[in-house]
Write a protein that holds these residues in place. Structure first.
Motif, short mmCIF file in Angstrom:
data_model
loop_
_atom_site.label_atom_id
_atom_site.label_comp_id
_atom_site.label_asym_id
_atom_site.label_seq_id
_atom_site.Cartn_x
_atom_site.Cartn_y
_atom_site.Cartn_z
N UNK A 76 33.65 -21.96 87.46
CA UNK A 76 32.83 -21.07 88.18
C UNK A 76 32.86 -21.04 89.71
N UNK A 77 34.06 -20.94 90.77
CA UNK A 77 33.58 -21.27 92.19
C UNK A 77 32.53 -20.45 92.63
N UNK A 78 32.53 -18.81 91.53
CA UNK A 78 31.17 -17.51 92.56
C UNK A 78 30.55 -17.83 92.78
N UNK A 79 30.04 -18.82 91.14
CA UNK A 79 28.98 -18.87 91.04
C UNK A 79 27.66 -20.03 92.08
N UNK A 80 28.99 -21.43 92.62
CA UNK A 80 28.33 -21.98 93.24
C UNK A 80 28.63 -21.41 95.13
N UNK A 81 29.48 -20.45 95.81
CA UNK A 81 29.68 -20.26 96.72
C UNK A 81 28.07 -19.02 96.72
N UNK A 83 25.22 -19.87 95.60
CA UNK A 83 23.85 -20.29 95.44
C UNK A 83 24.18 -21.12 96.40
N UNK A 84 25.17 -20.96 97.53
CA UNK A 84 25.39 -21.61 98.88
C UNK A 84 24.94 -20.67 99.74
N UNK A 85 25.06 -19.90 99.17
CA UNK A 85 24.45 -18.64 100.13
C UNK A 85 23.00 -18.45 100.11
N UNK A 86 22.54 -18.48 99.19
CA UNK A 86 21.02 -18.36 98.70
C UNK A 86 19.70 -19.26 99.06
N UNK A 87 20.88 -20.08 99.78
CA UNK A 87 20.26 -21.78 99.99
C UNK A 87 20.16 -22.20 101.61
N UNK A 88 21.31 -20.55 102.56
CA UNK A 88 21.68 -21.25 103.23
C UNK A 88 20.26 -20.78 104.53
N UNK A 89 18.90 -20.31 103.99
CA UNK A 89 17.63 -20.04 104.90
C UNK A 89 16.82 -21.24 104.31
N UNK A 90 17.08 -21.87 103.83
CA UNK A 90 16.86 -23.42 103.84
C UNK A 90 17.63 -24.58 104.28
N UNK A 92 19.43 -26.02 103.00
CA UNK A 92 19.97 -26.59 102.60
C UNK A 92 21.34 -26.81 102.06
N UNK A 93 22.20 -28.12 100.90
CA UNK A 93 23.71 -27.62 100.57
C UNK A 93 25.47 -28.09 102.14
N UNK A 94 25.03 -28.11 102.94
CA UNK A 94 26.70 -28.23 104.26
C UNK A 94 27.62 -28.66 103.31
N UNK A 95 27.23 -30.03 102.42
CA UNK A 95 28.92 -29.89 102.23
C UNK A 95 29.12 -29.20 100.52
N UNK A 96 27.79 -28.74 99.96
CA UNK A 96 28.83 -27.59 98.81
C UNK A 96 28.92 -26.54 99.26
N UNK A 97 28.22 -25.82 100.49
CA UNK A 97 28.95 -24.59 101.17
C UNK A 97 30.51 -25.06 101.37
N UNK A 98 30.72 -26.15 102.24
CA UNK A 98 32.34 -26.70 102.57
C UNK A 98 33.50 -26.34 101.88
N UNK A 99 32.98 -27.55 100.43
CA UNK A 99 33.47 -27.93 99.44
C UNK A 99 33.84 -26.01 98.33
#
Length: 453
Positions: A76-81, A83-90, A92-99
């Protein structure tokens, strides 16, 4: 050649029973990335908890759970992206955003969805970076850059954190699809080559069968006529020997001449067969290319049209031999004799020869008419015999039933017309028309049109 899909599955260490992963190294890679991402988000959750005023353990647990989402990036790559967008204000998750962006761009997700999510990540990163830089600049009184600094640096940060992952993912996805396409094409070509090899073997077998049929037809035409005349003369010799020794001597000489002619023609045919062994050697070896099949077919056609074969000007001698055997034969020729292609002359001669042989076999003592017509674009021939003479002795010649079939195949093979059948007077008629102009249509053996009969 490349391995087929079945071979690749058998060769690779796959684990198709482990959910959506195909190989063990994929499982190890995703688990490792998820652990690193969870550790990163857990550490960043401490700072996030202090900034938001929530308990630190809650922030750490939240970071661990959010970072472990990278485990499902292939499924589910869409779910990962998202979650990354939702965590951008915090923050958090720079590695998760790149991958996550890389996996999304490299996957089979429609491009419009990839563009929308990448744009959302770009905008989110730009907004957060813009707000944080503006706050940092405001807190530092001794640092006074221009109004261009914060927006420009925010754009650089947003593009730098999103564009490389997306572009690299698009490149890897295109390369992967190209490799799959090339692999499928290689498998398809391998199957096509196998089919072509089977078809070449079938064509080679067809060529051998047709060549054997042609040789059998030639031998039938050569041997049947000569031997039939020899049998007829031998029967006459037996009948007249006690009464007319001189005539018996002449008949014996004719039998000897015909036997020598038959042996000469058979020797020539066997010589052609010996020289043709080189052409059939590749077929016997097993692997027969299409070029060899075509070469053999052309050679067979050339052999059939050899300059040493019979010609139409030899019809008078052919009719004279039947007359010497006691048959009443009338030969009529309409038009002027002109040069024809060798295969046309040979076929016309063989039709007349086989028709006369059939008269010797089945209508002893019958009067026979041989008609030959030279027309503008074709040559026509007809052999007609009357009813058998009951007083004439039957020579007892055997019949294989292949004479009319061979004549029909010869004529139709040159695009001509062949008709045979009994007459109203109780005899039999054989007629054939052969084209010889530039529009002559050659039919391959075994593919004759029934409309020509």
């Amino acid at each position: 050649m490349t391995a087929t899909g079945a071979d690749r599955e058998a060769a690779g260490s796959t684990t198709r029973g482990y959910w959506w992963w195909e190989r063990r190294r994929s499982v190890a890679l995703d688990v490792g990335l998820a652990l690193v991402s969870a550790l990163e988000c857990g550490l960043e959750g401490v700072e996030f908890a202090r900034n938001t005023g929530i308990p630190v353990p809650v922030g750490v647990v939240f970071g661990l759970l959010a970072g472990s989402v990278l485990l499902v990036r292939r499924r589910w790559p869409i779910v990962v992206v998202l979650v990354t967008i939702a965590m951008t204000p915090a923050e958090m998750g720079f590695l998760m955003a790149l991958v996550g962006l890389y996996t999304l761009a490299a996957s089979e997700v429609p491009r419009r969805i990839t563009v929308v999510l990448a744009g959302m990540a770009l905008v989110g990163t730009f907004i957060v970076t813009y707000v944080r830089l503006r706050q940092s600049v405001a807190e530092q009184a001794d640092f006074g850059p221009g109004d261009w600094y914060v927006p420009l640096m925010s754009v650089f940060m947003a593009v730098g954190l999103t564009a490389p992952s997306v572009l690299f993912g698009l490149y890897i996805g295109a390369r992967r699809r190209l490799m799959e396409s090339l692999r499928e094409r290689a498998d398809s070509l391998e199957r096509e080559l196998s089919l072509l090899a089977d078809r070449a073997e079938e064509r080679a077998e067809w060529a051998r069968t047709e060549e054997r049929t042609r040789i059998a037809r030639e031998m039938h035409d050569v041997v049947a006529h000569r031997v039939s005349l020899m049998v007829v003369h031998a029967a006459a010799l037996q009948a007249v020997a006690p009464k007319d020794p001189a005539k018996a001597v002449r008949n014996a000489a004719l039998v000897g001449d015909m036997g020598r002619q038959a042996l000469t023609e058979l020797r020539e045919m066997l010589g052609v067969l010996r020289t043709g062994d080189a052409l059939t050697a590749p077929a016997a070896a097993g692997a027969v290319p299409l070029a060899s099949v075509r070469q053999a077919a052309v050679a067979a056609a050339a052999t059939a049209a050899s300059e040493d074969g019979p010609r139409l000007h030899e019809l008078e001698a052919l009719v004279a031999q039947s007359r010497q055997a006691g048959m009443t034969v009338e030969l009529s020729v309409d038009g002027e004799l002109r040069p024809y292609p060798p295969e046309v002359e040979q076929t016309a001669f063989r039709v007349v020869q086989e028709a006369l042989t059939n008269v010797h076999k089945h209508a002893a003592g019958a009067k026979t008419w041989v008609r030959l017509a030279h027309r503008e674009a074709e040559v026509a021939m007809q052999v007609e015999n009357g009813p058998s003479d009951a007083a004439a002795a039957d020579a007892g010649l055997p019949s294989g039933g292949n004479g009319l079939v061979g004549m029909r195949e010869r004529v139709l093979g040159l695009g001509g017309v062949f008709v045979s059948g009994p007459t109203d007077a109780g005899g039999f008629r054989v007629s054939a028309v052969l084209p010889h102009g530039p529009d002559q249509q050659l039919n391959p053996p075994g593919q004759f049109s029934p409309s020509g009969v």
